[in-house]
Design an enzyme around this catalytic site. Structure first.
Site, mmCIF file in Angstrom:
data_model
loop_
_atom_site.group_PDB
_atom_site.id
_atom_site.type_symbol
_atom_site.label_atom_id
_atom_site.label_comp_id
_atom_site.label_asym_id
_atom_site.label_seq_id
_atom_site.Cartn_x
_atom_site.Cartn_y
_atom_site.Cartn_z
ATOM 1 N N HIS A 1 15.406 11.249 -21.357
ATOM 2 C CA HIS A 1 15.508 10.899 -22.780
ATOM 3 C C HIS A 1 14.257 11.501 -23.408
ATOM 4 O O HIS A 1 13.210 10.859 -23.466
ATOM 5 C CB HIS A 1 15.592 9.384 -22.980
ATOM 6 C CG HIS A 1 16.837 8.801 -22.368
ATOM 7 N ND1 HIS A 1 16.916 7.516 -21.895
ATOM 8 C CD2 HIS A 1 18.051 9.354 -22.129
ATOM 9 C CE1 HIS A 1 18.133 7.305 -21.404
ATOM 10 N NE2 HIS A 1 18.836 8.404 -21.532
ATOM 11 N N HIS B 1 27.372 2.991 -27.155
ATOM 12 C CA HIS B 1 26.151 3.811 -27.162
ATOM 13 C C HIS B 1 26.320 5.028 -28.051
ATOM 14 O O HIS B 1 27.396 5.279 -28.590
ATOM 15 C CB HIS B 1 25.750 4.211 -25.730
ATOM 16 C CG HIS B 1 26.774 5.007 -24.979
ATOM 17 N ND1 HIS B 1 26.951 6.354 -25.165
ATOM 18 C CD2 HIS B 1 27.673 4.641 -24.025
ATOM 19 C CE1 HIS B 1 27.905 6.789 -24.347
ATOM 20 N NE2 HIS B 1 28.373 5.769 -23.653
ATOM 21 N N ASP C 1 21.387 16.217 -16.940
ATOM 22 C CA ASP C 1 21.986 14.897 -17.192
ATOM 23 C C ASP C 1 23.470 15.107 -17.463
ATOM 24 O O ASP C 1 23.850 15.476 -18.573
ATOM 25 C CB ASP C 1 21.280 14.243 -18.392
ATOM 26 C CG ASP C 1 21.756 12.818 -18.638
ATOM 27 O OD1 ASP C 1 22.515 12.283 -17.801
ATOM 28 O OD2 ASP C 1 21.363 12.237 -19.668
ATOM 29 N N ASP D 1 27.045 9.448 -13.306
ATOM 30 C CA ASP D 1 26.096 9.938 -14.320
ATOM 31 C C ASP D 1 24.814 10.241 -13.558
ATOM 32 O O ASP D 1 24.178 9.335 -13.021
ATOM 33 C CB ASP D 1 25.874 8.868 -15.392
ATOM 34 C CG ASP D 1 24.961 9.350 -16.526
ATOM 35 O OD1 ASP D 1 24.246 10.363 -16.350
ATOM 36 O OD2 ASP D 1 24.958 8.695 -17.593
ATOM 37 N N ASP E 1 0.810 -1.223 0.000
ATOM 38 C CA ASP E 1 0.000 0.000 0.000
ATOM 39 C C ASP E 1 0.837 1.263 0.000
ATOM 40 O O ASP E 1 0.371 2.333 0.367
ATOM 41 C CB ASP E 1 -0.971 -0.009 1.192
ATOM 42 C CG ASP E 1 -0.227 -0.087 2.513
ATOM 43 O OD1 ASP E 1 0.999 -0.319 2.491
ATOM 44 O OD2 ASP E 1 -0.867 0.102 3.559
ATOM 45 N N ARG F 1 33.170 8.285 -18.995
ATOM 46 C CA ARG F 1 32.175 9.035 -19.783
ATOM 47 C C ARG F 1 32.185 10.476 -19.291
ATOM 48 O O ARG F 1 32.321 10.724 -18.089
ATOM 49 C CB ARG F 1 30.775 8.428 -19.628
ATOM 50 C CG ARG F 1 29.686 9.210 -20.370
ATOM 51 C CD ARG F 1 28.391 8.411 -20.593
ATOM 52 N NE ARG F 1 27.705 8.037 -19.362
ATOM 53 C CZ ARG F 1 27.694 6.813 -18.852
ATOM 54 N NH1 ARG F 1 28.328 5.823 -19.443
ATOM 55 N NH2 ARG F 1 27.045 6.555 -17.723
HETATM 56 MN MN LIG Z 1 22.517 11.106 -20.903
#
Ligand SMILES: [Mn+2]
Length: 441
Positions: A362, A351, A272, A261, A41, A406
């Site tokens: 996105h 990617h 982002d 990230d 719940d 990255r």
């Molecule tokens: Mn991104």
């Protein structure tokens, strides 16, 4: 910061645009997001559907916005929860039917519980029903039953809808072009995200847990009224090679890198940003070599962010730099263009370099039109996020094994090229090391 009135004006402009696109004879039906059960719940924190929010600014569940272009008694209607002191004692204040027209600037409002009695009458006389089909099968079925009611009642004596039209392409074409107000809102989300990355760099130390570093991001966001726009990735060492690593429960090791990230969601808009930095504050020589390759790809991609360029141009520029670097590091052998054509670079960069960014991380909007990549236009917002992920394994020089990097920022396409709206977090090896040398105090 955008004023309340500016935001009201923006939404009114969006609704006018939508009404024009739907046109006389059409009815557009746009439901709010449903609440999602987390377990038994308890519910997930409520997050409004981005399309619904874009046109209404309304943050409550159990609501349906209806747009009927040309309807004399009102073109913009809202079905919403009515006031209920007992429920409100538990779940918090509701806007209610009476205040909705004033707060939401709709022409009329009705209790959501009366929708079965009212909506079929509104559909009657319309030719096309605009709706996002397939998102919520239960709602689709309900909509069909309302339309069948209309057909059964009018028996051909009146116009009844004969056409179903997807509403999402109309809305998403609008959302892909950000206004100046929106870019201002997104810059705030981007800068808050950058500030969180700086804090993470300053508090990071060997033997800290990944989740403890994650907590610093959440602290930065929540104290400004923001949320995580998505589950943050805090990946030490080789965990960075798992692209969507979100378990964040291992210790950060001296001598490893950590990849973060993460993005703040502020006033509905997502940041982002990714950064990768050494846990102990100093890059090793091999780490620096790989990092410089990713950074040169980042700069090459940024330079390709120009209105009139194709959406794929930043990606192609990044791939060129990354592949050139992979050859220089000895991780790939051959001619750069041949390697790219054969897709060899995807072993280390699987990617793409960019996605649209907005209310959704996105974000919506087509990347291609008629099979050709779309042209970048002023007001588009996208990410630039090249990376290299070198797994441990045979054929990989020992000193590069397990390095995952990255670097990502958020960019608005502006008149003179890339406007980095998430600027602020250190990027170069020197700046990262200098930032890490100063503690947050
Ligand atoms: Mn991104």
């Amino acid at each position: 910061m955008a004023s309340h009135q500016t935001l009201l004006n923006e939404r009114a402009r969006r609704r006018r645009h939508l009404l024009r696109a739907v046109g006389t004879g059409g009815i557009a039906i746009l439901p709010a997001a449903a609440e999602q059960v987390r377990s038994r719940d308890t519910h997930h924190p409520y997050r409004q559907n981005s399309d619904f929010f874009y046109f209404t600014g309304f943050e409550e569940p159990d609501a349906i916005a209806v747009f009927i272009p040309g309807r004399k008694q009102g073109e913009y209607l809202m079905f919403c929860r009515d006031r209920d002191p007992q429920r409100e004692q538990w779940d918090g204040k509701r806007t209610g039917v009476m205040l909705a027209p004033q707060v939401l600037e709709c022409d009329d409002a009705f209790p959501i519980d009366d929708i079965d009695d009212i909506l079929p009458g509104l559909i009657e006389g319309c030719d096309q029903v605009y709706h996002t089909f397939g998102l919520d099968p239960e709602f689709d079925a309900q909509l069909m039953s309302w339309i069948n009611q209309v057909h059964a009642k009018t028996r051909g004596w009146q116009n009844t809808p004969t056409e179903f039209v997807a509403l999402d392409p109309l809305m998403h074409e609008m959302r892909i072009g950000k206004s100046r107000t929106e870019i201002g809102q997104m810059r705030r989300a981007g800068q808050l995200t950058a500030a969180a990355h700086i804090r993470a760099m300053q508090v990071c130390a060997p033997d800290m847990m990944e989740y403890a570093l994650e907590a610093e991001l959440g602290y930065c966001y929540r104290r400004e009224g923001a949320f995580h726009a998505f589950e943050p990735i805090v990946a030490g060492g080789e965990n960075a090679c798992t692209l969507h690593y979100i378990t964040n429960r291992e210790p950060l090791k001296d001598g490893d890198l950590v990849l973060i990230d993460s993005g703040a969601e502020l006033d509905g808009y997502a940041g982002d940003v990714s950064r990768t930095f050494p846990v102990n504050g100093r890059f090793s020589d091999p780490q620096r070599e790989v990092y410089e390759v990713v950074l040169s790809a980042y700069h090459a991609a940024m330079a390709a962010v120009q209105s009139g360029n194709a959406f794929c141009d930043p990606h192609d520029a990044a791939v060129q730099e990354l592949t050139r670097g992979l050859v220089k590091l000895g991780l790939l052998k051959g001619r750069v263009n041949n390697l790219i054509r054969a897709g060899e670079h995807t072993r280390f960069f699987p990617h793409r370099t960019s996605h649209w960014l907005g209310l959704d991380v996105h974000d919506v909007g087509e990347y291609k039109t008629d099979k050709a990549w779309r042209e970048l236009e002023i007001g588009n917002v996208l990410t630039i996020e090249p990376g290299l992920y070198i797994p441990s394994g045979p054929g990989i020089p020992k000193h590069y094994r397990g390095i995952g990097i990255r670097v990502e920022d958020d960019v608005a396409v502006a008149r003179d090229g890339a406007d980095v709206i998430s600027a602020g977090a250190p990027l170069s090896v020197e700046d990262i090391e200098a930032t890490m040398a100063t503690s947050s105090g």
